[in-house]
Design a protein around this motif. Sequence first.
Motif, PDB file in Angstrom:
ATOM      1  N   THR A 589       0.825  -1.214   0.000  1.00  0.00           N
ATOM      2  CA  THR A 589       0.000   0.000   0.000  1.00  0.00           C
ATOM      3  C   THR A 589       0.851   1.252   0.000  1.00  0.00           C
ATOM      4  O   THR A 589       0.575   2.222  -0.702  1.00  0.00           O
ATOM      5  N   GLY A 590       1.921   1.243   0.787  1.00  0.00           N
ATOM      6  CA  GLY A 590       2.756   2.431   0.894  1.00  0.00           C
ATOM      7  C   GLY A 590       4.077   2.265   0.186  1.00  0.00           C
ATOM      8  O   GLY A 590       4.140   1.829  -0.969  1.00  0.00           O
ATOM      9  N   CYS A 591       5.170   2.584   0.891  1.00  0.00           N
ATOM     10  CA  CYS A 591       6.513   2.484   0.315  1.00  0.00           C
ATOM     11  C   CYS A 591       6.903   1.027   0.130  1.00  0.00           C
ATOM     12  O   CYS A 591       6.681   0.189   1.008  1.00  0.00           O
ATOM     13  N   THR A 601       7.938   4.494   9.126  1.00  0.00           N
ATOM     14  CA  THR A 601       6.888   4.949  10.045  1.00  0.00           C
ATOM     15  C   THR A 601       5.530   4.525   9.494  1.00  0.00           C
ATOM     16  O   THR A 601       5.432   3.932   8.413  1.00  0.00           O
ATOM     17  N   ASP A 602       4.485   4.851  10.225  1.00  0.00           N
ATOM     18  CA  ASP A 602       3.130   4.532   9.754  1.00  0.00           C
ATOM     19  C   ASP A 602       2.831   5.227   8.432  1.00  0.00           C
ATOM     20  O   ASP A 602       2.111   4.693   7.583  1.00  0.00           O
ATOM     21  N   LEU A 603       3.383   6.432   8.252  1.00  0.00           N
ATOM     22  CA  LEU A 603       3.193   7.150   6.985  1.00  0.00           C
ATOM     23  C   LEU A 603       3.791   6.355   5.830  1.00  0.00           C
ATOM     24  O   LEU A 603       3.175   6.256   4.752  1.00  0.00           O
ATOM     25  N   CYS A 604       4.958   5.771   6.051  1.00  0.00           N
ATOM     26  CA  CYS A 604       5.608   4.989   4.993  1.00  0.00           C
ATOM     27  C   CYS A 604       4.770   3.779   4.606  1.00  0.00           C
ATOM     28  O   CYS A 604       4.716   3.406   3.429  1.00  0.00           O
ATOM     29  N   ARG A 605       4.129   3.159   5.574  1.00  0.00           N
ATOM     30  CA  ARG A 605       3.343   1.948   5.297  1.00  0.00           C
ATOM     31  C   ARG A 605       1.985   2.265   4.700  1.00  0.00           C
ATOM     32  O   ARG A 605       1.346   1.394   4.108  1.00  0.00           O
ATOM     33  N   ALA A 606       1.550   3.508   4.831  1.00  0.00           N
ATOM     34  CA  ALA A 606       0.200   3.857   4.395  1.00  0.00           C
ATOM     35  C   ALA A 606       0.170   4.585   3.060  1.00  0.00           C
ATOM     36  O   ALA A 606      -0.816   4.477   2.314  1.00  0.00           O
ATOM     37  N   GLN A 607       1.208   5.349   2.728  1.00  0.00           N
ATOM     38  CA  GLN A 607       1.170   6.184   1.524  1.00  0.00           C
ATOM     39  C   GLN A 607       2.397   5.933   0.645  1.00  0.00           C
ATOM     40  O   GLN A 607       3.510   5.765   1.154  1.00  0.00           O
ATOM     41  N   VAL A 608       2.177   5.947  -0.650  1.00  0.00           N
ATOM     42  CA  VAL A 608       3.283   5.829  -1.610  1.00  0.00           C
ATOM     43  C   VAL A 608       4.110   7.102  -1.542  1.00  0.00           C
ATOM     44  O   VAL A 608       3.563   8.208  -1.628  1.00  0.00           O
ATOM     45  N   PRO A 609       5.419   7.001  -1.385  1.00  0.00           N
ATOM     46  CA  PRO A 609       6.234   8.220  -1.257  1.00  0.00           C
ATOM     47  C   PRO A 609       6.297   8.989  -2.570  1.00  0.00           C
ATOM     48  O   PRO A 609       6.320   8.395  -3.651  1.00  0.00           O
ATOM     49  N   PRO A 610       6.341  10.323  -2.495  1.00  0.00           N
ATOM     50  CA  PRO A 610       6.472  11.122  -3.722  1.00  0.00           C
ATOM     51  C   PRO A 610       7.925  11.139  -4.186  1.00  0.00           C
ATOM     52  O   PRO A 610       8.843  10.757  -3.460  1.00  0.00           O
ATOM     53  N   ALA A 611       8.131  11.567  -5.425  1.00  0.00           N
ATOM     54  CA  ALA A 611       9.485  11.774  -5.950  1.00  0.00           C
ATOM     55  C   ALA A 611       9.933  13.162  -5.521  1.00  0.00           C
ATOM     56  O   ALA A 611       9.442  14.184  -6.028  1.00  0.00           O
ATOM     57  N   VAL A 612      10.839  13.228  -4.564  1.00  0.00           N
ATOM     58  CA  VAL A 612      11.289  14.493  -3.990  1.00  0.00           C
ATOM     59  C   VAL A 612      12.516  14.985  -4.754  1.00  0.00           C
ATOM     60  O   VAL A 612      13.539  14.301  -4.806  1.00  0.00           O
TER      61      VAL A 612
END
Length: 640
Positions: A589-591, A601-612
């Motif tokens: 689901t995420g990274c 973190t929970d953010l990493c597991r929940a959202q695909v990371p953007p291209a920074v």
Amino acid sequence: MTPGLAKTVRGTLRSLPGALSLTVLAVIVAAALLAPVLGLPDPAEMAFDLYQSPNADHWLGTDNFGRDIFARVVWGARVALVVAIGAALLSILIGSVLGAVAGYFGGWIDGLLSRVFDIFLLIPTFFLILLIVALFGASLPLTIVAIALTTWPRSARLMRSQVLTLKSRVYVQAALAAGASHWWVIVRHVIPNGIAPIITDGTILMGMAILTEAGLSFLGLGDQNLVSWGGMIFEGQRHLRLAPWMSIAPGVALLLLVASLNLLGDSINFAMNPQLRTRGGAPKARTRVAPPANEPEPTAETPILEVEDLRLVYTAGDRKIAAVDGVSFSLPRGGALGIVGESGCGKSSLGSALLQTMPNNAELTSGTIRYDGKAIVLNGKPVAEKGRSRIDALRWTRMATIFQSAMNALNPVTTVRRQMMDALRLHKPGIGKEEAAARIGEVFDMIGIPRSRMNAYPHQLSGGMRQRAMIALSLILEPELVIADEPTTALDMLIQDQILGEIADLRERLNLSLILVSHDMGAVAESCETVAVMYAGRIVEIAPTRRIFDRPAHPYTRTLIGALPSLTGPLEDLASLPATDTEAAASATGCRFAHACPAATDLCRAQVPPAVDLGDGHVSECHYAEDFAAEAADPQEARA
């Protein structure tokens, strides 16, 4: 049931021909085994009216003696199956033993037995069987032996070819070193590992045995005390006008059984051989598209290669695996890009996608590739111009590759010089022999192989020499871009360093653009100005080489750098990662790296990371890329 056997059975049942042939065979075998208890009329009993057409009482009618044809067909199946199984087993037994002995011991034994194989193969099989039956009499056991004695060279040839490969395997040498006798090794280690293709061929032998027995019975040379389909066809052919069902019923039964055995053999071979399942067959015809309208002419600033949102998917049974999943990058003319990552991350698949040399089970589902400003792939489809794919006009003349295993890439039965000559004449049909020879010599001089080795076969060259020959083959037509797919695989450190140094010298002399695919961060640090780090089909970080080593902005990149050993300083544990399930990581689901990332973190597991975008060509797909980039790499980790 062993896991391998269970997998073969599942693979056979999943294919339509395999499932259909097994169903037909199961019905025939069940009817033959249950014939005594099915309540059928005695096949020899002449108790019914003559020439009855098929009806409710006699499903296949009666013959000229008033015998029930259905009962005779069922009992005839018993004879056919006994002949098929008996002849095939005996043929495989004789052929496997003699073929294994010939291949294992070699020398005069191999020469003598091979000539025996040839003699038997030269003799017309059916006529030899006729001679044996005519001399020794007609009986079912004799028929089985006669068929086996004329078909065993097939199995012998197959087993010999298998043993020639198997006898040099490490486990065979280990058994001999442990004190096992040669005969023990042949029986316990060689034959069991070489029997698979012979079992597959055994289904073909079974069909041949059935047809041979039917032919003998048709000629009146079968066992007259048994019900045989061939004998039934012989009796029926004299009454075709009056009772055609007398020949049709056994003929159809014969056709169904033999066809089912042949289909089953093909299905088993397909299930056992992953190469046939994935890469077999002729090259796949891919839908082509026209070039986009109003393409701009390339300029000096135009990148030699541009890739946008490229996606390559493999089909493995019912599964779809995205080996390359949304990859984008550009390569300036004369530049060098290193693509690094662990095994299975999609590096080599990306290289094959760029050259359009994917296997049949691979498909580009999206993305655009431009070479020198011109689209060669558009929305996942190859671009064609004037009836020819653009990549065909570029491949090897302007884009070439250095394969990762030179021994597999070079033809083992052709000299290196001959292979280079073929490449030249294929792309330059008008080139003269002297001009071609001069060009080959020039390339050999360029990459440091003595001209005296031009006529050597690949196996006569050392590993480093073979890799240099592979580099020479890629440069023979003076391409502008070379894709080097792990060109130093299986070479020792000194030879690796020499090969990389020669590639760097060639780049400088010829102004080559380079894509270096490797799992070695140190190798790309020496050879490339830019590094792209791949993980589970994506480029998770790309940056200039110095920057990516000084300030890596993705945890996976930091781990790869931390895994580089140091020749100075105190001993320390190197960084390592758990094995990656690419399919599972791609469906996360995420990274994709979250399952192994120490900073997830929970953010990493929940959202695909953007291209920074971190500036200066540095891009990282991480939620915390800026934080990581702000931290200088640990001095013990940054070992460029």
